[in-house]
Design a protein around this motif. Structure first.
Motif, mmCIF file in Angstrom:
data_model
loop_
_atom_site.group_PDB
_atom_site.id
_atom_site.type_symbol
_atom_site.label_atom_id
_atom_site.label_comp_id
_atom_site.label_asym_id
_atom_site.label_seq_id
_atom_site.Cartn_x
_atom_site.Cartn_y
_atom_site.Cartn_z
ATOM 1 N N ARG A 67 0.835 -1.200 0.000
ATOM 2 C CA ARG A 67 0.000 0.000 0.000
ATOM 3 C C ARG A 67 0.865 1.244 0.000
ATOM 4 N NH1 ARG A 67 -2.472 -2.722 4.850
ATOM 5 N NH2 ARG A 67 -4.024 -4.125 3.974
ATOM 6 N N LYS A 68 0.203 2.348 -0.270
ATOM 7 C CA LYS A 68 0.874 3.631 -0.201
ATOM 8 C C LYS A 68 0.403 4.277 1.096
ATOM 9 C CE LYS A 68 1.114 7.386 -3.560
ATOM 10 N NZ LYS A 68 0.546 7.747 -4.857
ATOM 11 N N VAL A 69 1.332 4.618 1.955
ATOM 12 C CA VAL A 69 0.941 5.217 3.235
ATOM 13 C C VAL A 69 1.368 6.681 3.253
ATOM 14 C CG1 VAL A 69 1.233 5.158 5.731
ATOM 15 C CG2 VAL A 69 1.061 3.021 4.452
ATOM 16 N N ILE A 70 0.432 7.527 3.603
ATOM 17 C CA ILE A 70 0.704 8.969 3.660
ATOM 18 C C ILE A 70 0.576 9.385 5.123
ATOM 19 C CG2 ILE A 70 -0.014 11.231 2.797
ATOM 20 C CD1 ILE A 70 -1.623 9.526 0.621
ATOM 21 N N LEU A 71 1.574 10.102 5.620
ATOM 22 C CA LEU A 71 1.563 10.471 7.033
ATOM 23 C C LEU A 71 1.325 11.970 7.208
ATOM 24 C CD1 LEU A 71 4.626 8.424 8.342
ATOM 25 C CD2 LEU A 71 2.229 7.749 8.297
ATOM 26 N N ALA A 72 0.443 12.288 8.154
ATOM 27 C CA ALA A 72 0.213 13.702 8.495
ATOM 28 C C ALA A 72 0.354 13.856 9.997
ATOM 29 C CB ALA A 72 -1.174 14.131 8.032
ATOM 30 N N LYS A 73 0.978 14.956 10.402
ATOM 31 C CA LYS A 73 1.281 15.077 11.827
ATOM 32 C C LYS A 73 0.281 15.954 12.583
ATOM 33 C CE LYS A 73 4.783 18.589 10.792
ATOM 34 N NZ LYS A 73 3.916 19.730 10.870
ATOM 35 N N ASP A 74 -0.701 16.488 11.887
ATOM 36 C CA ASP A 74 -1.774 17.206 12.588
ATOM 37 C C ASP A 74 -3.015 17.277 11.683
ATOM 38 O OD1 ASP A 74 -1.408 19.336 10.781
ATOM 39 O OD2 ASP A 74 0.123 20.229 12.076
ATOM 40 N N GLY A 75 -4.080 17.820 12.248
ATOM 41 C CA GLY A 75 -5.354 17.859 11.529
ATOM 42 C C GLY A 75 -5.301 18.682 10.256
ATOM 43 N N ALA A 76 -4.631 19.823 10.319
ATOM 44 C CA ALA A 76 -4.584 20.698 9.140
ATOM 45 C C ALA A 76 -3.866 20.000 7.986
ATOM 46 C CB ALA A 76 -3.862 21.999 9.492
ATOM 47 N N GLN A 77 -2.741 19.361 8.323
ATOM 48 C CA GLN A 77 -2.002 18.646 7.274
ATOM 49 C C GLN A 77 -2.829 17.456 6.770
ATOM 50 O OE1 GLN A 77 1.705 16.460 8.188
ATOM 51 N NE2 GLN A 77 2.707 18.009 6.916
ATOM 52 N N GLY A 78 -3.521 16.804 7.705
ATOM 53 C CA GLY A 78 -4.372 15.671 7.323
ATOM 54 C C GLY A 78 -5.426 16.093 6.318
ATOM 55 N N LEU A 79 -6.083 17.220 6.571
ATOM 56 C CA LEU A 79 -7.131 17.693 5.651
ATOM 57 C C LEU A 79 -6.544 18.024 4.283
ATOM 58 C CD1 LEU A 79 -9.397 20.004 7.838
ATOM 59 C CD2 LEU A 79 -10.062 17.919 6.632
ATOM 60 N N ALA A 80 -5.406 18.696 4.306
ATOM 61 C CA ALA A 80 -4.780 19.081 3.029
ATOM 62 C C ALA A 80 -4.399 17.835 2.230
ATOM 63 C CB ALA A 80 -3.547 19.940 3.296
ATOM 64 N N LEU A 81 -3.828 16.834 2.917
ATOM 65 C CA LEU A 81 -3.389 15.629 2.200
ATOM 66 C C LEU A 81 -4.580 14.774 1.757
ATOM 67 C CD1 LEU A 81 -0.257 14.701 4.333
ATOM 68 C CD2 LEU A 81 -0.307 15.598 2.003
ATOM 69 N N ALA A 82 -5.656 14.797 2.534
ATOM 70 C CA ALA A 82 -6.853 14.038 2.139
ATOM 71 C C ALA A 82 -7.405 14.604 0.836
ATOM 72 C CB ALA A 82 -7.907 14.110 3.242
ATOM 73 N N THR A 83 -7.469 15.925 0.737
ATOM 74 C CA THR A 83 -8.006 16.562 -0.471
ATOM 75 C C THR A 83 -7.074 16.329 -1.658
ATOM 76 O OG1 THR A 83 -8.755 18.290 1.028
ATOM 77 C CG2 THR A 83 -8.972 18.732 -1.316
#
Ligand SMILES: Nc1nc2c(ncn2[C@@H]2O[C@H](COP(=O)(O)OP(=O)(O)OP(=O)(O)O)[C@@H](O)[C@H]2O)c(=O)[nH]1
Length: 339
Positions: A67-83
């Motif tokens: 799989r491809k795993v993408i890591l985000a270290k906070d909510g803001a980064q998580g939202l940006a990477l999800a989009t």
């Protein structure tokens, strides 16, 4: 670290790496095994959003295989990477500085592009009320911390399997089962997008309707099963003739096909469709009851338009239909294009 730099590490030995060191997200791909899933050729993408580095590392190592795993270290980064990446699954911590996991999921669920991404909460808030609250917000599952590796793997596997099945069903709903090209439903969805895209960019769109000549008598002569096989051959052949990724052929109904060529002017489209028309006869599929050839042939009507505000793609189809009628009336096995 940029995504493409990270992707270049594909063949290196797998290891987990944390984005927080560079202040940038990290993408890990492990393709030591076949990375291709049942549908599509893309490995599944999981986004892990957690402010604790140890958790991110552990989860990454647990889940990265194939799989491809993408890591985000906070909510803001998580939202940006999800989009940005539209992952197949998001593992979301609840308590994080800044935007909490609850705020993240609310945001995801209110955005049309991310609302369908399944979210699993992974949290040390483990009361029944906490869990219910997370599920009420739209999470598909809730894992308590400290987590058990095998439980995380099993639950992630379940959710991804569901996602795969859902995508497969969605895909099957857009494919014609006989010819295995797109069906009318796909065409209806696609033409709207293409039309709007060409309108925005002031580009020409070429559309053609193709109809097999004397197909009723083909069925009468060779039987319905042979008719099915002829339809398959014609569809496959035309599909292979279309080289650009956004050109599509779909089964429009019965023995009729539609071709959409975005950003293609009339001269180019006419040339492409003329080649297709000639190459179908050259396939030499015997059709002894045809009045015009010993082989299966097709008639094609087509038109080119730069979409304007007042026009619609239905109007383009109406025009194309008239030219298909003319191609039939003028003797079949030919292309009639709107001048
Ligand atoms: N074998 C087979 N035949 C089909 C399928 N869908 C439609 N047909 C047949 O295609 C034939 C279309 O006949 P018509 O509309 O009269 O057209 P045609 O005989 O091709 O005549 P022209 O188009 O005027 O050249 C009908 O006999 C349908 O039964 C299919 O999935 N399989």
């Amino acid at each position: 670290m940029e995504d493409n730099q990270i992707i270049n590490q594909r063949n290196s030995t797998s290891h987990c790496f944390d984005s927080s060191l560079e202040n940038e997200p990290f993408i890990m791909i492990d393709d030591t095994k076949d990375p291709f899933s049942l549908i599509g050729s893309e490995p599944e993408k999981i986004l892990i959003v957690d402010d604790a580095k140890d958790n991110r590392t552990m989860l990454c190592e647990l889940l990265m295989s194939q799989r491809k795993v993408i890591l985000a270290k906070d909510g803001a980064q998580g939202l940006a990477l999800a989009t940005k990446h539209l992952p197949d699954l998001i593992l979301l911590d609840v308590m994080m500085p800044g935007i909490t996991g609850h705020q993240v999921i609310r945001s995801l669920k209110s955005d049309e592009s991310t609302m369908h991404i399944p979210v699993i909460f992974i949290s040390s808030k483990i009361s029944a009320d906490d869990e219910k609250y997370g599920l009420d917000l739209g999470a598909v599952d809730y894992i308590s911390k400290p987590f058990h590796p095998a439980i995380v793997q099993a639950r992630v596997k379940n959710v991804l399997r569901e996602q795969r099945n859902k995508k497969l069903l969605e895909k099957l709903a857009l494919v014609d089962s006989l010819t295995e090209i797109y069906n009318r439903r796909f065409y209806e969805l696609d033409i709207r997008k293409v039309w709007n895209g060409c309108k925005r960019e002031n580009k020409a769109i070429s559309l053609a309707l193709l109809d097999i000549d004397y197909f009723k008598s083909y069925n009468d002569e060779y039987g319905h099963l042979s008719g099915d096989e002829a339809l398959r051959l014609v569809a496959k052949h035309i599909k292979n003739q279309l080289k650009r990724p956004h050109d599509i052929i779909a089964r429009y109904g019965g023995e009729e096909f539609v071709i959409v060529l975005p950003d293609t002017n009339a001269d180019d489209a006419k040339r492409i469709l003329t080649d297709i028309c000639q190459s179908i006869e050259q396939l030499k599929i015997p059709h002894e009851s045809s009045v015009i050839s010993h082989y299966v042939t097709i008639s094609i009507g087509g038109a080119t338009m730069i979409p304007k505000h007042e026009a619609s793609h239905e109007e383009l189809v109406k025009i194309v239909d008239e030219y298909l009628y003319q191609a039939k009336a003028q003797g079949r096995n030919r292309v009639c294009w709107q001048p």
